[in-house]
Every structure is written in C-alpha cells, then in structure tokens.
Design a protein around this motif. Structure first.
Motif, mmCIF file in Angstrom:
data_model
loop_
_atom_site.group_PDB
_atom_site.id
_atom_site.type_symbol
_atom_site.label_atom_id
_atom_site.label_comp_id
_atom_site.label_asym_id
_atom_site.label_seq_id
_atom_site.Cartn_x
_atom_site.Cartn_y
_atom_site.Cartn_z
ATOM 1 N N LEU A 124 0.820 -1.207 0.000
ATOM 2 C CA LEU A 124 0.000 0.000 0.000
ATOM 3 C C LEU A 124 0.856 1.261 0.000
ATOM 4 N N HIS A 149 -13.268 1.513 -7.980
ATOM 5 C CA HIS A 149 -12.429 2.292 -8.888
ATOM 6 C C HIS A 149 -13.290 3.137 -9.833
ATOM 7 N N SER A 153 -9.032 -2.007 2.402
ATOM 8 C CA SER A 153 -8.186 -2.287 1.233
ATOM 9 C C SER A 153 -7.421 -3.584 1.428
ATOM 10 N N SER A 154 -7.025 -3.841 2.667
ATOM 11 C CA SER A 154 -6.192 -5.004 2.948
ATOM 12 C C SER A 154 -6.959 -6.319 2.902
ATOM 13 N N VAL A 190 -14.049 -4.204 -5.828
ATOM 14 C CA VAL A 190 -12.982 -3.214 -5.937
ATOM 15 C C VAL A 190 -13.046 -2.531 -7.306
ATOM 16 N N ARG A 250 -10.116 2.769 5.650
ATOM 17 C CA ARG A 250 -9.671 2.567 4.269
ATOM 18 C C ARG A 250 -8.528 1.562 4.203
#
Length: 384
Positions: free
Chosen positions: A104, A165, A136-137, A161, A132
């Motif tokens: 990241l 985007h 995300s992880s 995901v 976040r």
C-alpha cells in the motif's frame, strides 16, 4: 498477449488514457438515476454480493454486469490455481502483511495515485486511515483463503474493488478539477497495472530483501494470482501482467523509476499508515517494524516514502542476514525473543509479530453495511 519489457512503456502510456468503460458506464448511470442511493449505498449493496447469490433484487444493469464480470481469464488453468495455492500455503501471512504495508505504501509513491487517494477522503478523514487501510487489505487476506481461486469468492471481492475504482473516476469527473491532459484517466488502467506490479513483483523483492526464501515455482504462482486479480479488476488481456515472476519483475524493474517519486501526498499517507499500524504492535517493536519496512523497500524507496530512519538503521543493512550486533538490538526491543546468533534472521521475529498485528487490522474493519461513516465522499476535499 500480456505485457512484455519491449512493449511495456508504450502500452502503459496508452493505458493511462483508459478507464473501465463497462464499469464506468454502469456506475455513472446508477448514480445519476439514483437507483442506488449514491456512491456509499452502492458500496453497501455490492458488499453483500458473493458467488452464487441472488441478483434478482439488483437493478438489472448491475445484475448483468456482475454476471459478465464473473467470466474467468481466458488463459487460466488448473495448473495456475495450484501454483497460486502453493505460494499461499507457504507464505499467506507474511505476504498479506507485506502487501498491506509495503504494498500500500508503494502505491502512494505513484504521484497521480497518491493524489487520487488523498483527494477522495484522505484515507478515512478526521478519524484517521483505519477504515480505508483495513478494507483495502481485505483483498490481500482473501487471496490466500481456501478455495478462493476456485469458488468465485475472490472474483466477487475483486469485482467490488473494480466498481470502487469506477466510483472514484466518477467523483473526479464530476468535480471538474481533474487535469485529464496532465494525469490521464483517474485510476487508469496504467495505475491498475502499476498497482499489480507493486503487490506482486515488489512484494517478492521485499521478501528477498528481508531474507525470506520463496521458491521460484511459488513466486510464479503469486504473480499468476495477480494476473487473475487484474482480470477481475477489468484490465484488458493485452495489459495483464505475465504469469511468470521473472518476466513480471523485469517489467517492474524497468518501469518503476518512471512511476515512483517523492510527493507531499505520498509522505502524508505513509505517515498516516505507519502511525495507524503502530497502535496494533506490542510495546517496543515499532522501531524494529519501521526498520523492517525500510529494509523491504531499500533506502532509495523508503526515503521517497518518508519512512524515518532509527537506531536500527545506523549500523547499515546487515539485519536480514542475521548480523550479531543488530540481532542483539532487535532482541532487546522484542523482549529477548530474537535470537542473538549470527546467521539467524531476526526479521522473521518481526514479521511474525507484525503478521499477528495485521490480523488485528483486519478485524478493525467494519463491514460496509454496519459502517455508518461514508466509505467515499460525494465531492473532493470532503474530510469527514
């Protein structure tokens, strides 16, 4: 035909002008017609979707998109699945933690990517980056789950995901402040390919820098897993990473210094991330943890990210090789857990502790349908 070193420069330049037309059209239409209650409700809706779930209650265009998005990569095989599963059987915990930290932070070294992330909510707003970062992880942990590459669960996670985007692109488009001539498309295919390089080739290099042995067959499996993920992120076949680790690393080594640079946005978010992870680490390990991340990156890129040096960096970089002096220093920081013996890699102790801490980061994440905070914001600069 996947990327090659010969084609990468021209291909990535072309990819910078391309978003994801299918996802972009869908998200813009759903938001504009208020069929889902804005961006945040869309995220909550898609969070509930998984393989084999009933899509009949969704707007038909979203349901049809989900059906079409479930198509596997054209060249994906059982051998590819087994190779990826072999990597995660040996390295799931270490790789997930390194993707969630080194990976990241690596995405913050892309100036355009760093601006994109910081301008859409500052990694979680005034409450800090926890939501976040941890959300995300999840992808990194999910990649190594049992049967994830077989039962459609990873594909479903990645498709969510992909829609995130597309939603980011819509936020920037509606803001009117995105400089398309300068930056290309927000979250362009170039950025997506670059992120895949960071989370695969860069992580393999980080593991080597830390003295971890990864069999070449396992390395190929890991890069192959990111070939699979990139497909479900909507990357056209011509821009997918090759499934060969040597080829993927050659592309990344060639292109990295064209893509990474030190920026205020990148340093800001790196500090947020490091400060956030600190509270999950046991007392005394933070300096060793930061030193580990620096070693994983090498000094050149760690300095770009603004990672601070500390006492463990003063004696140079022999730690991963088990240098006696630094082994003793780390042993003291870890309460004597690291062995003070030349030839023993004390970073393995740090990795083990950090991997456990990373599990806590995952548990910190609220599911979208329970989270009463906005996952994304309706306009740029909103720092809620």
């Amino acid at each position: 035909m996947a990327l090659t070193t010969a084609s990468a420069r021209a291909d990535l330049e072309a990819a910078n002008a391309v978003g994801d037309p299918a996802a972009d059209t869908l998200v813009a239409d759903l938001i504009d017609h208020q069929e889902v209650d804005g961006v945040n409700h869309l995220f909550r809706t898609i969070n509930k979707l998984g393989p084999g779930q009933d899509l009949s209650q969704l707007p038909e265009r979203l349901a049809q998109f989900m059906r079409e998005a479930a198509t596997p990569p054209p060249d994906w095989s059982e051998a590819d699945v087994k190779a990826a599963e072999g990597f995660f059987a040996h390295h799931h915990g270490e790789a997930s933690m390194l993707q969630g930290t080194v990976g990241l932070i690596g995405t913050y070294l892309s100036p355009t990517g760093a601006f994109t992330l910081r301008s859409t909510g500052r990694l979680g707003g005034v409450e800090g980056p926890g939501r976040r970062l941890s959300q995300s992880s999840r992808l990194f942990v999910d990649m190594g789950n049992k049967n994830a590459l077989r039962d459609g669960s990873l594909a479903a996670t990645v498709t969510k995901v992909r829609l995130v985007h597309a939603s980011v692109r819509q936020l920037h488009k509606k803001s009117g402040v995105w400089d398309y001539a300068k930056w290309g498309e927000p979250v362009s295919q170039k950025y997506t390919v670059g992120a895949a390089c960071v989370f695969s080739a860069q992580i393999l290099q980080a593991m080597r820098n830390l003295g971890l042995d990864v069999a070449r067959e396992d390395a190929h499996g890991f890069v192959g897993a990111w070939h699979y993920v990139s497909h479900y992120l909507g990357t056209p076949e011509k821009w997918l990473l090759p499934k060969n680790a040597d080829q993927a690393e050659a592309i990344w080594n060639q292109e990295r210094d064209q893509e990474w640079a030190k920026t205020d946005d990148g340093v800001f978010m790196t500090k947020q991330a490091i400060d956030f992870y600190k509270k999950f680490l046991p007392p005394g390990i933070h300096d060793a943890y930061v030193s580990m991340v620096r070693t994983a990156f090498t000094d050149k890129y760690a300095d770009m990210a603004g990672l601070q040096k500390n006492v463990l960096d003063a004696a140079g970089k022999p730690l991963a090789a088990g240098h006696k002096l630094l082994s003793g220093t780390v042993g003291g920081l870890l309460g004597g857990t690291a062995k003070k013996v030349v030839g023993v890699n004390p970073y393995k102790e740090v990795l083990g502790i950090a991997s456990k801490a990373f599990n806590e980061v995952e548990r910190h994440a609220l599911t979208h349908d329970e989270d009463d905070q906005p996952q994304m914001h309706q306009e740029l600069g909103d720092n809620r």
